[in-house]
Design a protein around this motif. Structure first.
Motif, PDB file in Angstrom:
ATOM      1  N   SER A  34       3.933   5.103 -14.235  1.00  0.00           N
ATOM      2  CA  SER A  34       3.031   4.209 -15.090  1.00  0.00           C
ATOM      3  C   SER A  34       3.930   2.925 -15.567  1.00  0.00           C
ATOM      4  O   SER A  34       3.246   1.677 -15.400  1.00  0.00           O
ATOM      5  N   ALA A  35       4.903   3.260 -15.499  1.00  0.00           N
ATOM      6  CA  ALA A  35       6.069   1.785 -15.531  1.00  0.00           C
ATOM      7  C   ALA A  35       6.273   0.860 -14.218  1.00  0.00           C
ATOM      8  O   ALA A  35       6.775  -0.481 -14.552  1.00  0.00           O
ATOM      9  N   GLY A  36       5.978   1.505 -13.469  1.00  0.00           N
ATOM     10  CA  GLY A  36       5.930   0.407 -12.389  1.00  0.00           C
ATOM     11  C   GLY A  36       6.737   1.505 -10.900  1.00  0.00           C
ATOM     12  O   GLY A  36       7.167   0.791 -10.120  1.00  0.00           O
ATOM     13  N   GLY A  37       7.472   2.057 -11.825  1.00  0.00           N
ATOM     14  CA  GLY A  37       8.613   2.461 -10.548  1.00  0.00           C
ATOM     15  C   GLY A  37       8.495   3.854  -9.889  1.00  0.00           C
ATOM     16  O   GLY A  37       7.331   4.228  -9.937  1.00  0.00           O
ATOM     17  N   LEU A  38       9.440   3.912  -8.506  1.00  0.00           N
ATOM     18  CA  LEU A  38       8.655   4.322  -7.402  1.00  0.00           C
ATOM     19  C   LEU A  38       9.752   5.419  -6.524  1.00  0.00           C
ATOM     20  O   LEU A  38      10.613   5.254  -6.568  1.00  0.00           O
ATOM     21  N   LEU A  39       8.788   6.768  -6.330  1.00  0.00           N
ATOM     22  CA  LEU A  39       9.286   7.809  -5.933  1.00  0.00           C
ATOM     23  C   LEU A  39       9.168   8.036  -5.058  1.00  0.00           C
ATOM     24  O   LEU A  39       7.492   8.181  -4.358  1.00  0.00           O
ATOM     25  N   ILE A  40       9.562   8.516  -3.870  1.00  0.00           N
ATOM     26  CA  ILE A  40       9.620   8.903  -2.591  1.00  0.00           C
ATOM     27  C   ILE A  40       9.531   9.722  -1.901  1.00  0.00           C
ATOM     28  O   ILE A  40      10.375  10.250  -2.503  1.00  0.00           O
ATOM     29  N   ILE A  41       8.425  10.603  -1.070  1.00  0.00           N
ATOM     30  CA  ILE A  41       8.805  12.146  -1.626  1.00  0.00           C
ATOM     31  C   ILE A  41       8.812  12.819   0.436  1.00  0.00           C
ATOM     32  O   ILE A  41       7.661  12.154   0.508  1.00  0.00           O
ATOM     33  N   ASP A  42       9.941  13.063   0.727  1.00  0.00           N
ATOM     34  CA  ASP A  42      10.047  12.604   2.277  1.00  0.00           C
ATOM     35  C   ASP A  42      10.385  11.995   3.373  1.00  0.00           C
ATOM     36  O   ASP A  42       9.260  10.438   3.028  1.00  0.00           O
ATOM     37  N   ALA A  43      10.539  11.927   4.285  1.00  0.00           N
ATOM     38  CA  ALA A  43      11.030  10.167   5.278  1.00  0.00           C
ATOM     39  C   ALA A  43      10.092  10.380   6.504  1.00  0.00           C
ATOM     40  O   ALA A  43      10.763  10.463   7.633  1.00  0.00           O
ATOM     41  N   GLY A  44       8.592  11.320   6.593  1.00  0.00           N
ATOM     42  CA  GLY A  44       8.015  11.373   8.461  1.00  0.00           C
ATOM     43  C   GLY A  44       7.376  10.309   8.176  1.00  0.00           C
ATOM     44  O   GLY A  44       8.039   9.017   7.961  1.00  0.00           O
ATOM     45  N   THR A  45       7.352   9.994   9.473  1.00  0.00           N
ATOM     46  CA  THR A  45       6.445   9.316  10.306  1.00  0.00           C
ATOM     47  C   THR A  45       5.767   8.280   9.139  1.00  0.00           C
ATOM     48  O   THR A  45       5.552   7.199   9.227  1.00  0.00           O
ATOM     49  N   GLY A  46       5.283   9.393   8.613  1.00  0.00           N
ATOM     50  CA  GLY A  46       4.473   8.263   7.565  1.00  0.00           C
ATOM     51  C   GLY A  46       5.319   7.423   6.483  1.00  0.00           C
ATOM     52  O   GLY A  46       4.733   6.064   6.492  1.00  0.00           O
ATOM     53  N   ILE A  47       6.461   7.415   6.535  1.00  0.00           N
ATOM     54  CA  ILE A  47       7.464   6.365   5.904  1.00  0.00           C
ATOM     55  C   ILE A  47       7.294   5.044   6.641  1.00  0.00           C
ATOM     56  O   ILE A  47       7.433   4.150   5.487  1.00  0.00           O
ATOM     57  N   ARG A  48       7.101   4.989   7.719  1.00  0.00           N
ATOM     58  CA  ARG A  48       7.004   3.508   8.628  1.00  0.00           C
ATOM     59  C   ARG A  48       6.297   2.643   7.577  1.00  0.00           C
ATOM     60  O   ARG A  48       6.471   1.407   7.168  1.00  0.00           O
ATOM     61  N   ARG A  49       4.715   2.816   7.742  1.00  0.00           N
ATOM     62  CA  ARG A  49       4.323   1.660   6.965  1.00  0.00           C
ATOM     63  C   ARG A  49       4.577   1.949   5.289  1.00  0.00           C
ATOM     64  O   ARG A  49       3.636   0.419   4.847  1.00  0.00           O
ATOM     65  N   LEU A  50       4.488   2.599   4.798  1.00  0.00           N
ATOM     66  CA  LEU A  50       4.788   2.515   3.694  1.00  0.00           C
ATOM     67  C   LEU A  50       6.143   1.126   3.286  1.00  0.00           C
ATOM     68  O   LEU A  50       6.099   0.486   2.435  1.00  0.00           O
ATOM     69  N   GLY A  51       6.954   1.458   4.416  1.00  0.00           N
ATOM     70  CA  GLY A  51       8.056   0.354   4.339  1.00  0.00           C
ATOM     71  C   GLY A  51       7.797  -1.225   4.516  1.00  0.00           C
ATOM     72  O   GLY A  51       8.040  -1.789   3.471  1.00  0.00           O
ATOM     73  N   GLU A  52       6.987  -1.220   4.825  1.00  0.00           N
ATOM     74  CA  GLU A  52       6.048  -1.853   5.833  1.00  0.00           C
ATOM     75  C   GLU A  52       5.596  -2.902   3.999  1.00  0.00           C
ATOM     76  O   GLU A  52       5.722  -4.282   4.229  1.00  0.00           O
ATOM     77  N   ARG A  53       4.749  -2.333   3.740  1.00  0.00           N
ATOM     78  CA  ARG A  53       4.168  -2.637   2.617  1.00  0.00           C
ATOM     79  C   ARG A  53       5.259  -2.951   1.334  1.00  0.00           C
ATOM     80  O   ARG A  53       5.161  -3.609   0.578  1.00  0.00           O
ATOM     81  N   LEU A  54       6.566  -2.048   1.488  1.00  0.00           N
ATOM     82  CA  LEU A  54       7.267  -2.448  -0.123  1.00  0.00           C
ATOM     83  C   LEU A  54       8.093  -3.983   0.485  1.00  0.00           C
ATOM     84  O   LEU A  54       7.274  -5.014  -0.414  1.00  0.00           O
ATOM     85  N   MET A  55       8.104  -3.478   1.717  1.00  0.00           N
ATOM     86  CA  MET A  55       8.739  -5.263   2.122  1.00  0.00           C
ATOM     87  C   MET A  55       7.698  -6.201   1.443  1.00  0.00           C
ATOM     88  O   MET A  55       8.225  -8.010   1.545  1.00  0.00           O
ATOM     89  N   ALA A  56       6.680  -6.014   2.679  1.00  0.00           N
ATOM     90  CA  ALA A  56       5.174  -6.892   1.384  1.00  0.00           C
ATOM     91  C   ALA A  56       6.084  -7.390   0.291  1.00  0.00           C
ATOM     92  O   ALA A  56       5.280  -8.130  -0.354  1.00  0.00           O
ATOM     93  N   GLU A  57       5.688  -6.943  -0.456  1.00  0.00           N
ATOM     94  CA  GLU A  57       5.492  -6.804  -1.936  1.00  0.00           C
ATOM     95  C   GLU A  57       6.747  -7.122  -2.404  1.00  0.00           C
ATOM     96  O   GLU A  57       6.634  -8.457  -3.495  1.00  0.00           O
ATOM     97  N   SER A  58       7.779  -7.188  -2.216  1.00  0.00           N
ATOM     98  CA  SER A  58       9.470  -7.215  -2.799  1.00  0.00           C
ATOM     99  C   SER A  58       9.204  -9.258  -3.015  1.00  0.00           C
ATOM    100  O   SER A  58      10.091  -9.737  -3.807  1.00  0.00           O
ATOM    101  N   ARG A  59       8.238  -9.276  -1.465  1.00  0.00           N
ATOM    102  CA  ARG A  59       8.697 -10.841  -0.521  1.00  0.00           C
ATOM    103  C   ARG A  59      10.235 -11.573  -0.900  1.00  0.00           C
ATOM    104  O   ARG A  59      10.767 -12.678  -1.057  1.00  0.00           O
ATOM    105  N   LYS A  60      11.147  -9.519  -0.118  1.00  0.00           N
ATOM    106  CA  LYS A  60      12.062 -10.797   0.110  1.00  0.00           C
ATOM    107  C   LYS A  60      13.565 -10.606  -1.040  1.00  0.00           C
ATOM    108  O   LYS A  60      14.571 -10.905  -1.094  1.00  0.00           O
ATOM    109  N   GLU A  61      12.380  -9.816  -2.666  1.00  0.00           N
ATOM    110  CA  GLU A  61      13.399 -10.486  -3.710  1.00  0.00           C
ATOM    111  C   GLU A  61      14.188  -8.787  -3.648  1.00  0.00           C
ATOM    112  O   GLU A  61      14.760  -7.657  -2.695  1.00  0.00           O
TER     113      GLU A  61
END
Length: 274
Positions: A34-61
């Motif tokens: 609820s505070a915005g913290g992120l927790l990822i469970i396992d790093a199967g092939t699905g993590i690739r697209r998640l990583g792309e989203r996280l990078m877009a959201e962070s805007r290099k911050e």
């Protein structure tokens, strides 16, 4: 809490018109507090697209990522070399597992060594931290997390993640004992808001695959009922099962446990609304 599935397939990724509904990527899920913290469970092939989203959201911050690893079989870590934050100098990636930090680093490094990958794991630009999870409980931001060992070749663990009176348990890659239920796991999942459970086999398939470390939908319903969970989500689907077979399993499971659902890529569940 918000839960989103990025990969729900076991053993190996698959593609094709007959696996579109539930998806073909191997295990990966994300929980946001609820505070915005992120927790990822396992790093199967699905993590690739998640990583792309996280990078877009962070805007290099600055970007902080906490990754829980249930175990180190290939389908649960194979997406890590393609996880964009791993290569970002502004990112801190914390790896949590049930084994010693040096072991975690060694196992993950093996994915990107020698002739297997052009960039060594230790040479990626992110700052990496390796932490041993505490079975009795530990905190990541607003999340309280504990784990329970599972019955799986070479070991695996179930994680229970709690926040604000809500709880999500990830318990894939396990099978029941020869007789009865895994009572330790029943106790661990007790009263969970959501239980994500292994549905690799049909009951008929399981009869000839006992000892492989996986379960069937009927095992999930038995466990969910014994543990008095509110919702059962079947996952870790067999790469040989198409959409119609998975849908058929869900229909059968709902006759045993009404609030049964199928995990599917892109499905977001707002836990606080349950």
């Amino acid at each position: 809490m918000e839960l989103e599935f990025w990969g729900v397939r076991g053993t190996a990724p698959v593609s094709g018109r007959d696996v579109v509904k539930y998806g073909g990527h191997t295990p990966c899920a994300a929980l946001r507090s609820s505070a915005g913290g992120l927790l990822i469970i396992d790093a199967g092939t699905g993590i690739r697209r998640l990583g792309e989203r996280l990078m877009a959201e962070s805007r290099k911050e600055a970007l902080e990522v906490d990754l829980l690893l249930t175990h180190f079989h290939l389908d649960h870590i194979i997406g890590l070399p393609f996880f964009a934050p791993l290569y970002a100098p502004q990112a801190v990636v914390r790896f949590h597992s049930a084994v010693a930090p040096k072991e975690t680093e060694q196992y993950l490094g093996g994915l990107q060594m020698g002739r297997y990958f052009p960039v060594a794991f230790k040479e990626t630009a992110s700052r990496k931290k390796f932490l041993k999870a505490d079975e009795a409980g530990f905190r990541v931001g607003k999340f309280r997390i504990s784990y329970c060992p599972l019955n799986h070749p070479q070991g695996s663990v179930a994680y229970r993640v709690e926040e604000g009176g809500r709880s999500v348990v990830f318990a894939t890659d396990t099978e029941p004992p020869e007789h009865g239920l895994d009572e330790r796991l029943v106790s661990f999942i007790r009263g969970a808001t959501y239980l994500i459970y292994d549905a690799m086999f049909t009951p008929q398939e399981y009869r000839v695959r006992q000892g492989w470390g996986h379960s069937s939908w009927i095992d999930g319903t038995n466990l969910g009922r014994a543990g008095k969970v509110k919702n059962l989500v079947l996952s870790h689907f067999n790469p040989d099962h198409d959409d119609s077979q998975v849908s058929g399993m869900i229909r059968l499971a709902r006759k045993e446990f009404r609030r049964t659902f199928a995990a599917r890529e892109g499905w977001t569940v707002r836990i606080e609304d349950e």
